[in-house]
Design a protein around this motif. Structure first.
Motif, PDB file in Angstrom:
ATOM      1  N   GLY A  37       0.764  -1.234   0.000  1.00  0.00           N
ATOM      2  CA  GLY A  37       0.000   0.000   0.000  1.00  0.00           C
ATOM      3  C   GLY A  37       0.795   1.284   0.000  1.00  0.00           C
ATOM      4  O   GLY A  37       2.034   1.311  -0.031  1.00  0.00           O
ATOM      5  N   THR A  38       0.042   2.365   0.082  1.00  0.00           N
ATOM      6  CA  THR A  38       0.590   3.711  -0.031  1.00  0.00           C
ATOM      7  C   THR A  38       1.518   4.067   1.124  1.00  0.00           C
ATOM      8  O   THR A  38       2.521   4.752   0.914  1.00  0.00           O
ATOM      9  N   GLY A  39       1.206   3.623   2.329  1.00  0.00           N
ATOM     10  CA  GLY A  39       2.056   3.937   3.484  1.00  0.00           C
ATOM     11  C   GLY A  39       3.494   3.490   3.280  1.00  0.00           C
ATOM     12  O   GLY A  39       4.440   4.242   3.546  1.00  0.00           O
ATOM     13  N   HIS A  40       3.674   2.262   2.797  1.00  0.00           N
ATOM     14  CA  HIS A  40       5.015   1.751   2.532  1.00  0.00           C
ATOM     15  C   HIS A  40       5.674   2.536   1.400  1.00  0.00           C
ATOM     16  O   HIS A  40       6.877   2.825   1.437  1.00  0.00           O
ATOM     17  N   TRP A  60      -1.902   9.582   0.469  1.00  0.00           N
ATOM     18  CA  TRP A  60      -0.894  10.631   0.303  1.00  0.00           C
ATOM     19  C   TRP A  60      -1.245  11.869   1.118  1.00  0.00           C
ATOM     20  O   TRP A  60      -0.381  12.464   1.773  1.00  0.00           O
ATOM     21  N   ILE A  61      -2.515  12.262   1.109  1.00  0.00           N
ATOM     22  CA  ILE A  61      -2.937  13.432   1.874  1.00  0.00           C
ATOM     23  C   ILE A  61      -2.836  13.147   3.371  1.00  0.00           C
ATOM     24  O   ILE A  61      -2.400  14.003   4.145  1.00  0.00           O
ATOM     25  N   TYR A  74       7.756  14.966   0.701  1.00  0.00           N
ATOM     26  CA  TYR A  74       7.217  14.810  -0.648  1.00  0.00           C
ATOM     27  C   TYR A  74       6.129  15.847  -0.870  1.00  0.00           C
ATOM     28  O   TYR A  74       5.623  16.439   0.069  1.00  0.00           O
ATOM     29  N   LYS A  75       5.810  16.068  -2.147  1.00  0.00           N
ATOM     30  CA  LYS A  75       4.786  17.037  -2.523  1.00  0.00           C
ATOM     31  C   LYS A  75       3.881  16.440  -3.580  1.00  0.00           C
ATOM     32  O   LYS A  75       4.332  15.655  -4.417  1.00  0.00           O
ATOM     33  N   LEU A  76       2.639  16.846  -3.555  1.00  0.00           N
ATOM     34  CA  LEU A  76       1.685  16.479  -4.583  1.00  0.00           C
ATOM     35  C   LEU A  76       1.998  17.308  -5.820  1.00  0.00           C
ATOM     36  O   LEU A  76       2.061  18.537  -5.750  1.00  0.00           O
TER      37      LEU A  76
END
Length: 104
Positions: A37-40, A60-61, A74-76
């Motif tokens: 998933g996204t967390g990793h 991400w948010i 990190y940035k969107l």
């Protein structure tokens, strides 16, 4: 020659264009799957194991909120898919009761 871009992604149907671009348009990238998933993926982006991450907005948010925005590392930068991800619920036809009884 420069190193290939390392792109992290959660393996699901939204990642198909990445594989298509690599196969048919010579995308110079190493695709790094994150089935966990996204967390990793966020952790790997923060430790420079990947260069770019593509995933569901919520994760991400949430990561930006937990780390305090600029401190997240990190940035969107853009949108990968412009349509919403619709979620559906299914149940087996063997499930006890009728569909109508599940709605009440």
């Amino acid at each position: 020659m420069s190193s290939p871009l390392r792109i992290g992604f959660v393996p699901e149907h939204f990642s198909t264009p990445l594989h298509f671009a690599q196969k048919h348009f010579s995308l110079n990238a190493t695709l790094v799957p994150f089935p966990s998933g996204t967390g990793h993926m966020i952790q790997s982006l923060q430790t420079n194991e990947i260069d770019v991450g593509i995933g569901l907005t919520e994760g991400w948010i949430a990561g930006l909120g937990k780390e305090g925005g600029d401190k997240a590392g990190y940035k969107l930068v853009g949108t990968y898919v412009e349509t919403p991800l619709c979620r559906l619920c299914f149940y087996s036809s063997m499930f006890e009761g009728s569909r109508d009884s599940q709605n009440g």
